[in-house]
Write an enzyme that holds these catalytic residues in place. Structure first.
Site, PDB file in Angstrom:
ATOM      1  N   CYS A 329       0.783  -1.236   0.000  1.00  0.00           N
ATOM      2  CA  CYS A 329       0.000   0.000   0.000  1.00  0.00           C
ATOM      3  C   CYS A 329       0.816   1.290   0.000  1.00  0.00           C
ATOM      4  O   CYS A 329       0.564   2.161  -0.840  1.00  0.00           O
ATOM      5  CB  CYS A 329      -0.955   0.012   1.174  1.00  0.00           C
ATOM      6  SG  CYS A 329      -1.695  -1.585   1.484  1.00  0.00           S
ATOM      7  N   ARG A 358       6.593 -11.124   5.550  1.00  0.00           N
ATOM      8  CA  ARG A 358       6.114 -10.924   6.919  1.00  0.00           C
ATOM      9  C   ARG A 358       6.763 -11.979   7.795  1.00  0.00           C
ATOM     10  O   ARG A 358       6.742 -13.158   7.445  1.00  0.00           O
ATOM     11  CB  ARG A 358       4.586 -11.065   6.984  1.00  0.00           C
ATOM     12  CG  ARG A 358       3.885  -9.970   6.211  1.00  0.00           C
ATOM     13  CD  ARG A 358       2.382 -10.120   6.272  1.00  0.00           C
ATOM     14  NE  ARG A 358       1.775  -9.174   5.339  1.00  0.00           N
ATOM     15  CZ  ARG A 358       0.484  -9.141   5.041  1.00  0.00           C
ATOM     16  NH1 ARG A 358      -0.341  -9.990   5.632  1.00  0.00           N
ATOM     17  NH2 ARG A 358       0.015  -8.256   4.185  1.00  0.00           N
ATOM     18  N   GLN A 376       0.975 -10.701  -3.289  1.00  0.00           N
ATOM     19  CA  GLN A 376      -0.439 -10.336  -3.187  1.00  0.00           C
ATOM     20  C   GLN A 376      -0.894  -9.766  -4.519  1.00  0.00           C
ATOM     21  O   GLN A 376      -0.176  -8.985  -5.122  1.00  0.00           O
ATOM     22  CB  GLN A 376      -0.631  -9.275  -2.114  1.00  0.00           C
ATOM     23  CG  GLN A 376      -0.635  -9.825  -0.710  1.00  0.00           C
ATOM     24  CD  GLN A 376      -0.998  -8.762   0.292  1.00  0.00           C
ATOM     25  OE1 GLN A 376      -0.441  -7.673   0.253  1.00  0.00           O
ATOM     26  NE2 GLN A 376      -1.918  -9.061   1.176  1.00  0.00           N
ATOM     27  N   ASP A 378      -2.708  -7.353  -5.349  1.00  0.00           N
ATOM     28  CA  ASP A 378      -3.290  -6.124  -4.825  1.00  0.00           C
ATOM     29  C   ASP A 378      -3.838  -5.228  -5.919  1.00  0.00           C
ATOM     30  O   ASP A 378      -3.361  -5.262  -7.040  1.00  0.00           O
ATOM     31  CB  ASP A 378      -2.148  -5.327  -4.207  1.00  0.00           C
ATOM     32  CG  ASP A 378      -2.333  -5.148  -2.737  1.00  0.00           C
ATOM     33  OD1 ASP A 378      -3.494  -5.059  -2.313  1.00  0.00           O
ATOM     34  OD2 ASP A 378      -1.319  -5.080  -2.034  1.00  0.00           O
ATOM     35  N   HIS A 380      -5.207  -0.946  -5.751  1.00  0.00           N
ATOM     36  CA  HIS A 380      -5.765   0.206  -5.052  1.00  0.00           C
ATOM     37  C   HIS A 380      -6.633   0.952  -6.046  1.00  0.00           C
ATOM     38  O   HIS A 380      -6.192   1.228  -7.151  1.00  0.00           O
ATOM     39  CB  HIS A 380      -4.645   1.095  -4.516  1.00  0.00           C
ATOM     40  CG  HIS A 380      -3.828   0.402  -3.471  1.00  0.00           C
ATOM     41  ND1 HIS A 380      -2.499   0.134  -3.619  1.00  0.00           N
ATOM     42  CD2 HIS A 380      -4.192  -0.118  -2.269  1.00  0.00           C
ATOM     43  CE1 HIS A 380      -2.069  -0.523  -2.539  1.00  0.00           C
ATOM     44  NE2 HIS A 380      -3.069  -0.687  -1.707  1.00  0.00           N
ATOM     45  N   LYS A 459     -15.356  -3.052   5.404  1.00  0.00           N
ATOM     46  CA  LYS A 459     -14.772  -3.971   4.420  1.00  0.00           C
ATOM     47  C   LYS A 459     -15.740  -5.096   4.077  1.00  0.00           C
ATOM     48  O   LYS A 459     -16.664  -5.402   4.835  1.00  0.00           O
ATOM     49  CB  LYS A 459     -13.470  -4.566   4.943  1.00  0.00           C
ATOM     50  CG  LYS A 459     -13.667  -5.441   6.172  1.00  0.00           C
ATOM     51  CD  LYS A 459     -12.443  -6.305   6.441  1.00  0.00           C
ATOM     52  CE  LYS A 459     -12.685  -7.204   7.653  1.00  0.00           C
ATOM     53  NZ  LYS A 459     -11.639  -8.158   7.898  1.00  0.00           N
ATOM     54  N   HIS A 505      -8.483  -0.965  -0.924  1.00  0.00           N
ATOM     55  CA  HIS A 505      -7.528  -2.038  -1.204  1.00  0.00           C
ATOM     56  C   HIS A 505      -8.390  -3.233  -1.564  1.00  0.00           C
ATOM     57  O   HIS A 505      -9.411  -3.460  -0.923  1.00  0.00           O
ATOM     58  CB  HIS A 505      -6.751  -2.475   0.029  1.00  0.00           C
ATOM     59  CG  HIS A 505      -6.204  -1.404   0.881  1.00  0.00           C
ATOM     60  ND1 HIS A 505      -4.904  -0.989   0.795  1.00  0.00           N
ATOM     61  CD2 HIS A 505      -6.766  -0.677   1.877  1.00  0.00           C
ATOM     62  CE1 HIS A 505      -4.688  -0.052   1.704  1.00  0.00           C
ATOM     63  NE2 HIS A 505      -5.794   0.166   2.368  1.00  0.00           N
TER      64      HIS A 505
HETATM   65 ZN   LIG Z   1      -3.323  -1.806  -0.026  1.00  0.00          ZN
END
Ligand SMILES: [Zn+2]
Ligand SMILES: [Zn+2]
Length: 638
Positions: A329, A358, A376, A378, A380, A459, A505
């Protein structure tokens, strides 16, 4: 006299202080026999507890999922009792219920599953004894005395308030416990010990290592058998086992929790991403890429340095502290800020297949499901407040298209504003209404988790359901009010003034590594043709047919099929068996007959063999199946 109100609203009067069993008996003997426990004014209690005031009562019978938890925790007590009978020096710690069963952490010399039959036999004996399970409230003083030689129990008691401590006893066995429990040990009709692993006391590697023994229990033998069959089916589908059989990936001590993808694993990976890219391009996304190492000041700005640092890998480069990104992000925010945005170019749908790291504890790492390095998928999306509904709807439709391609069902959960949150009431209202309106327009049922959202915005989580009924949370759509603020994002509105964009996200696969693991288990390694790393293998029945096999292979590859020839001098039977173990969707054998006729014998994944198939027809059928990403295993079906 006290009045007892039942769930259907009916009320009954009782003299003295009746226990639950007496109250249930006054309704019917059958009910009393099937009662496991009860709920008094919403609090779960033992069936034999006395009710001394007016109250609402709900009985928990053998049909209730909550009763099953009580049964399983009681089975943990029975297991502990059996272990103490067999291993008197064992020291008990805690024995909670987990999904589908229970465990007990016990300080004792390491044991193996070979000792389970002995423990199970003792448990059967305890169950046969139908020992009443009796609760007793005790003072802290008495509890400390009772457990004088039990360091773990002493430590737990020292943390409890006097007046809140209770013991449960059955026969010679007593355990510190809040309860509630089953009325007597005979309620356990079916149980099984499943596995044993090491676990540190209080999850602290500096404290003693305990034996964590897992088991499960049911009210009937049939339910236990069904569950054991399910576990067996899941075991057969284990992606770590199939991943090795299909030569897809491996793990090495040199990089714990960080998968190595082999050539065929990369074919699968790339196919998954090619498909992802085609769907995203069609849905108006652009793809971006940001670095994996970013400096401390960025992580301070995003809030990760303060809130997530223990999970981040950090180092120092040129005297500057840096971190390997755990999320994409913040980099995505910097990208948005590289140019000025007008309301006319919103929404911006910026995707990134980002590699994140992580730090997970080594004990929780598990194949591709729990790793330390993963990608990921991802994206945005930056938009105006008016675009929330249509953008969320677009994501939901995209998610449905992608999941249904794999034959995965799914359900949706909307989580709303928690007690602690940032943002104004108006922002939350707009955001939540937008998400809800999109869900309504989408038209599929969803679960509402009131107050369960993250602090930065509402979410929608998407839980997929695999071929054997297990659910996995993969996709998520999260509206974020925090990062646009922290990174001071803006666009110029129709009024020529600066506004803050709404940002979400969203991921569809989630972790691509984990999604791949789920797909391996969902398909049990028998991938549909379009996804299979090796789509066809050609087996010449002897060496003289190798040139014809090569020729055939070349025409397959020209048609874009992922095929190979198995030229080893092994028996045809052996080669077929190995190709079947590798779950290759199309096993093609060629002999003299095929060579002279210019045809192929084709074995499809559903076990059928098709003779006399012309190469042209084979290629056409395979291509058609691949191009429509069909799930049908028999390419000649239509
Ligand atoms: Zn994000
Ligand atoms: Zn207990």
């Amino acid at each position: 006299m006290i009045s007892i109100t039942f769930p259907d609203g009916s009320v009954k009067q009782f003299e003295n202080h009746p226990d639950g069993y007496t109250i249930a008996s006054s309704i019917s003997e059958g009910l009393a026999r099937n009662c496991v426990a009860m709920e008094v004014d919403g609090v779960k209690t033992d069936l034999y507890a006395a009710v001394d005031r007016d109250a609402h009562i709900r009985f928990l019978t053998t049909k209730d999922p909550e009763a099953l938890e009580i049964l399983r925790h009681s089975a943990a007590h029975v297991m502990a009792q059996a272990i103490l009978r067999l291993y008197p020096d064992a020291r008990l710690t805690i024995g909670p219920v987990v999904e589908d069963g229970f465990y007990y952490d016990i300080d004792m010399p390491p044991i193996s599953e070979e000792e389970f039959p002995k423990i199970e036999a003792e448990m059967k004996q305890i169950i046969k004894e139908k020992l009443p399970v009796v609760r007793e409230e005790v003072s802290k003083q008495r509890a400390m005395e009772f457990y004088a030689n039990e360091p773990y129990k002493l430590e737990m008691i020292s943390e409890l308030e006097d007046g809140s401590i209770s013991f449960y006893s059955q026969g010679e066995f007593t355990d510190l416990c809040r309860g509630p429990h089953i009325p007597h040990t005979g309620f356990i009709k079916a149980f099984k010990l499943l596995k044993v692993s090491g676990a540190y006391w209080r999850a602290d590697p500096n404290r003693p290592q305990l034996q964590r023994i897992y088991g499960t229990a049911f009210f009937s033998k049939k339910e236990l058998d069904d569950h054991l069959n399910f576990l067996e089916e899941a075991r057969k589908r284990d992606h770590r086992k199939i991943g090795a059989e299909l030569d897809l990936f491996s793990f090495h001590d040199e990089a714990p929790g960080m998968p190595f993808f082999h050539a065929d694993g990369m074919e699968l990976w790339n196919t998954l991403l090619d498909y992802w890219r085609s769907e995203h391009r069609a849905a108006g996304y652009v793809e971006t890429k940001t670095p994996i190492i970013l400096n401390r000041s960025l992580w301070e700005r995003s809030g990760h340095w303060e809130n997530y640092r223990e999970n981040m890998y950090t180092t120092v480069i040129d005297d500057t502290e840096v971190a390997i990104k755990p999320m994409n992000c913040p980099g995505g925010m910097l990208l948005y800020k590289t140019r000025r945005h007008s309301y006319k170019d919103l929404p911006v749908r910026a995707a990134e297949i980002g590699l994140v790291h992580r730090h997970e504890l080594s004990g929780v790492l598990s194949g591709l499901f729990r790793v330390r390095a993963f990608h990921q998928d991802d994206a945005h999306i930056f938009m105006t407040p008016e675009q929330i509904e249509s953008e969320i709807l677009g994501v939901l439709q995209l998610v449905e298209r992608i999941y249904s391609t794999f034959g995965l069902g799914f359900h949706l959960e909307l989580s709303t504003r928690p007690e602690k949150s940032i943002g104004t009431d108006a922002q939350w209202e707009d955001a939540t209404n937008g998400l809800q309106a999109a869900l309504e327009r989408y038209g599929k049922d969803y679960t509402l988790n009131e107050g369960d959202g993250p602090f930065y915005g509402p979410k929608i989580d998407i839980h997929i359901k695999d071929a054997i009924g297990r659910t996995w949370q993969c996709g998520t759509i999260q509206l974020d009010m925090s990062l646009p603020e922290r990174f001071d994002l803006s666009y110029v509105g129709q009024d020529n003034a600066k506004h803050q964009p709404v940002m979400i996200h969203r991921v569809v696969y989630g972790s691509i590594e984990r999604f791949l693991g789920i797909l391996i288990e969902h398909f049990a390694g028998r991938f549909p043709l379009w996804l299979a790393p090796v789509q066809a293998v050609i087996l010449p029945i002897n060496d003289s047919l190798a040139p014809f096999a090569e020729e055939t292979n070349a025409s397959f590859q020209q048609a874009g099929l992922r095929s190979r020839v198995d030229k080893r001098t092994e028996s045809l039977n052996k080669k077929v068996r190995e190709a079947q173990l590798a779950r290759i969707p199309l096993i093609v054998t060629v002999g003299e007959k095929e060579k002279s006729a210019g045809t192929l014998s084709v074995r499809t994944l559903d076990g059928q063999v098709h003779y006399g198939v012309s190469t042209g027809h084979f290629i056409q059928a395979a291509r058609a199946n691949i191009d429509e990403r069909a799930l049908a295993l028999n390419i000649f079906d239509n």
